[in-house]
Design a protein around this motif. Sequence first.
Motif, PDB file in Angstrom:
ATOM      1  N   LYS A   1       6.633  -6.133   0.036  1.00 56.71           N
ATOM      2  CA  LYS A   1       7.555  -5.101  -0.420  1.00 56.71           C
ATOM      3  C   LYS A   1       7.982  -5.342  -1.881  1.00 56.71           C
ATOM      4  O   LYS A   1       8.011  -4.410  -2.704  1.00 56.71           O
ATOM      5  CB  LYS A   1       8.784  -5.094   0.499  1.00 56.71           C
ATOM      6  CG  LYS A   1       9.755  -3.971   0.211  1.00 56.71           C
ATOM      7  CD  LYS A   1      10.925  -4.018   1.191  1.00 56.71           C
ATOM      8  CE  LYS A   1      11.911  -2.888   0.866  1.00 56.71           C
ATOM      9  NZ  LYS A   1      13.076  -2.920   1.766  1.00 56.71           N
ATOM     10  N   ALA A   2       8.275  -6.604  -2.203  1.00 58.11           N
ATOM     11  CA  ALA A   2       8.705  -6.934  -3.567  1.00 58.11           C
ATOM     12  C   ALA A   2       7.580  -6.681  -4.564  1.00 58.11           C
ATOM     13  O   ALA A   2       7.795  -6.157  -5.668  1.00 58.11           O
ATOM     14  CB  ALA A   2       9.147  -8.388  -3.632  1.00 58.11           C
ATOM     15  N   ARG A   3       6.339  -7.043  -4.182  1.00 58.23           N
ATOM     16  CA  ARG A   3       5.204  -6.818  -5.075  1.00 58.23           C
ATOM     17  C   ARG A   3       4.953  -5.329  -5.276  1.00 58.23           C
ATOM     18  O   ARG A   3       4.622  -4.887  -6.375  1.00 58.23           O
ATOM     19  CB  ARG A   3       3.950  -7.498  -4.505  1.00 58.23           C
ATOM     20  CG  ARG A   3       4.021  -9.010  -4.574  1.00 58.23           C
ATOM     21  CD  ARG A   3       2.695  -9.624  -4.158  1.00 58.23           C
ATOM     22  NE  ARG A   3       2.766 -11.053  -4.121  1.00 58.23           N
ATOM     23  CZ  ARG A   3       2.698 -11.857  -5.196  1.00 58.23           C
ATOM     24  NH1 ARG A   3       2.553 -11.320  -6.398  1.00 58.23           N
ATOM     25  NH2 ARG A   3       2.790 -13.161  -5.072  1.00 58.23           N
ATOM     26  N   ARG A   4       5.083  -4.543  -4.170  1.00 59.19           N
ATOM     27  CA  ARG A   4       4.902  -3.093  -4.305  1.00 59.19           C
ATOM     28  C   ARG A   4       5.948  -2.490  -5.247  1.00 59.19           C
ATOM     29  O   ARG A   4       5.642  -1.644  -6.092  1.00 59.19           O
ATOM     30  CB  ARG A   4       5.000  -2.455  -2.911  1.00 59.19           C
ATOM     31  CG  ARG A   4       4.811  -0.950  -2.924  1.00 59.19           C
ATOM     32  CD  ARG A   4       4.694  -0.424  -1.499  1.00 59.19           C
ATOM     33  NE  ARG A   4       5.817  -0.855  -0.670  1.00 59.19           N
ATOM     34  CZ  ARG A   4       7.025  -0.279  -0.695  1.00 59.19           C
ATOM     35  NH1 ARG A   4       7.276   0.714  -1.524  1.00 59.19           N
ATOM     36  NH2 ARG A   4       7.987  -0.720   0.095  1.00 59.19           N
ATOM     37  N   LYS A   5       7.228  -2.928  -5.120  1.00 63.67           N
ATOM     38  CA  LYS A   5       8.294  -2.445  -5.981  1.00 63.67           C
ATOM     39  C   LYS A   5       8.004  -2.787  -7.454  1.00 63.67           C
ATOM     40  O   LYS A   5       8.209  -1.972  -8.365  1.00 63.67           O
ATOM     41  CB  LYS A   5       9.621  -3.085  -5.565  1.00 63.67           C
ATOM     42  CG  LYS A   5      10.147  -2.631  -4.212  1.00 63.67           C
ATOM     43  CD  LYS A   5      10.883  -1.332  -4.359  1.00 63.67           C
ATOM     44  CE  LYS A   5      11.535  -0.952  -3.007  1.00 63.67           C
ATOM     45  NZ  LYS A   5      12.176   0.377  -3.122  1.00 63.67           N
ATOM     46  N   GLN A   6       7.482  -4.009  -7.676  1.00 65.50           N
ATOM     47  CA  GLN A   6       7.176  -4.435  -9.044  1.00 65.50           C
ATOM     48  C   GLN A   6       6.081  -3.557  -9.662  1.00 65.50           C
ATOM     49  O   GLN A   6       6.174  -3.112 -10.817  1.00 65.50           O
ATOM     50  CB  GLN A   6       6.736  -5.900  -9.037  1.00 65.50           C
ATOM     51  CG  GLN A   6       6.583  -6.504 -10.433  1.00 65.50           C
ATOM     52  CD  GLN A   6       6.133  -7.945 -10.372  1.00 65.50           C
ATOM     53  OE1 GLN A   6       5.819  -8.450  -9.295  1.00 65.50           O
ATOM     54  NE2 GLN A   6       6.118  -8.599 -11.512  1.00 65.50           N
ATOM     55  N   LYS A   7       5.012  -3.265  -8.888  1.00 69.65           N
ATOM     56  CA  LYS A   7       3.935  -2.401  -9.378  1.00 69.65           C
ATOM     57  C   LYS A   7       4.431  -0.995  -9.662  1.00 69.65           C
ATOM     58  O   LYS A   7       4.060  -0.352 -10.658  1.00 69.65           O
ATOM     59  CB  LYS A   7       2.801  -2.356  -8.358  1.00 69.65           C
ATOM     60  CG  LYS A   7       1.976  -3.629  -8.308  1.00 69.65           C
ATOM     61  CD  LYS A   7       0.860  -3.491  -7.286  1.00 69.65           C
ATOM     62  CE  LYS A   7       0.051  -4.769  -7.192  1.00 69.65           C
ATOM     63  NZ  LYS A   7      -1.024  -4.685  -6.190  1.00 69.65           N
TER      64      LYS A   7
END
Length: 466
Positions: free
Chosen positions: A315-321
Motif C-alpha cells: 500500500k505504501a509503495r502504491r501511494k508513493q508511485k
Amino acid sequence: MSVVKKKKRVSKKNKKAWGKYCDIRDVEEFLEDQRLEERLGKFETKPDSELFVIDTGEEAKADDEVEDKKPLSAKLQKRAKLKELPRCFEVLMPTSKVQDPNAKRNRVNPIGSKKTALSKLSEKRKTEKKIFEKKLEEAKKNRKMARDKKRKEKKVRENFNLDLWGNDLPEAKGIPETLCHEFISTEAQLHNVLTTQRLRPKPPVAKTLATRPAVEVPHPGVSYNPSFKEHQELLQEVGQHEQKMMKREAHLLRVTTGMFRRVTQQEKENQWKEEMSAGLPQPHNPANDPEPESETDNEYKAINPPVKNKKKDHKARRKQKEQILEKERLKREKINKKKITDLYKLRQLQSSISESEQQQASSRDKRVQTRAARAAAAPPALSAHAAPRPEPDFVDPALLSGDLRNVKTNSNLLRDRFESLQRRGALAASKVMMKKKRKLKSYFKPGHKVTDNDIEKFLKRNAEKK
C-alpha cells in the motif's frame, strides 16, 4: 698514347686500380659517340637533304644581289633583331636532343599565377569601389603631365629679355665676394648671408581649413554689477556643478575606502593574538569545563541507537508511485498551459519587438546626428591631452560692488585666455609636468685630518636640515 703494360699480380681492390691497370679506351670511345648522337641526333635517321647540299651556283648569284642592295639602317636592323631569340636566353634553351623520359609530365604553374579565393574577393571589392578605373585615370593624367613637361623642356625659348648673368651671381644673392670660391660650399656661403637678404622657404599651405568656435561669452551674472535675476541663475548653475562634484567624490569614496570595513585597535590586537596562537596548546580554564550530568540511574545508553529495518508494504509503495505520477502530470499540464499562453502572446511580443526596434533606430539616428554635429564643431586634435574644462566663476553677493575700483578678481585673465585658445584648437593642449626634487643624502668622509670641531659642525647642519 702509351700502351699500359699489364703487370702480373696487381692488386685490383679499388676502382682506381681497375682504371689504372685496365685498358678501357674502347668503352670511353663508345660512350663519347653515344653522347654525340644524343646531342646532334643519329645520322641514320636524318634525311639526305639535311646532310648534303647540291651546289647549283645560286649562292654566288645571291651574294652578288646582296652586294647590290643598300645596307639596312640601324632602326631596321633593330626591328629585324626583334624576331630573333635574345642571346641572354640561349643558355636556357635545350642543346640536347634526348627525349624526355616522362612524356606525360604535368605542367606546374608558377607561384602567383593562379588566383586564390582571397585575391578574387579583393579584386571584386576593388572593381565595385572603382579603384582600377581611378588608377587608370591617374596613370593617364601622369603620362599627360610627363608628356607636357617633356614638350615644355624641348620648346625653344622665345623671350630673350631675361638677363642670364645678373640674378644668378653670388653678389646678387648677398654672398660676399671673399666667399665666392669653388672650394667653399653653398651652405657655408648662405650661412654668411645677411638676414635681410637671406632666402626663406615659403610655409606650406594648410591642408584643411579648421573652423574654430568663437570666444566664449561669459555669463552676465559674472559682471561686477549684475542684475538680481542673472545673479540667481548663475548661483543655480554653480550649485548644480558643486552637487555633481560632491556626488562624484562620494562615489569614489564609496568604491575605494568605503568598501573596506574599519577595525578598532583592540579588535585588531585580538585578531592578531588569535591568528598567532592557532595550533598552540591553550591554558586550562575551569570556566569552560562542561557541567556534570545528574546521576539519576546507571542505565546504559548508546550514542547511536540501533535502527530497525522496517520494510514498506504494498500500500505504501502504491501511494508513493501515485504521488510521483501526480507530480509529473501537474508538471506536464503546467508546460502545456504555458505553451498555449505563449501562442496567445505572439502578437503582443511582435508588437513590443517592433516598437523596441523603432526606438533603437530613432535613438541610433539621433546619436549619429549628434556625433556628426559634434565632429563638425569640434576643434582639431593637436595633442594627446584633453583641453581643460572651464570652471564656473561666481562672486559672493557680499563682495559685489557697483564700481570697478573695489572689484576683487577670482581668476587670472592670462590663464583664462590661454585655456580658451586650447579649447578652441588654436594651441595644443598641454599638461603641467612637475619635476620631483631629488633627495640628496650627505655623507661624512672621515680622515686623519678631521677634528672634533668638524664633526660637531656636520651634526649641527644635519639637525638644522631635519
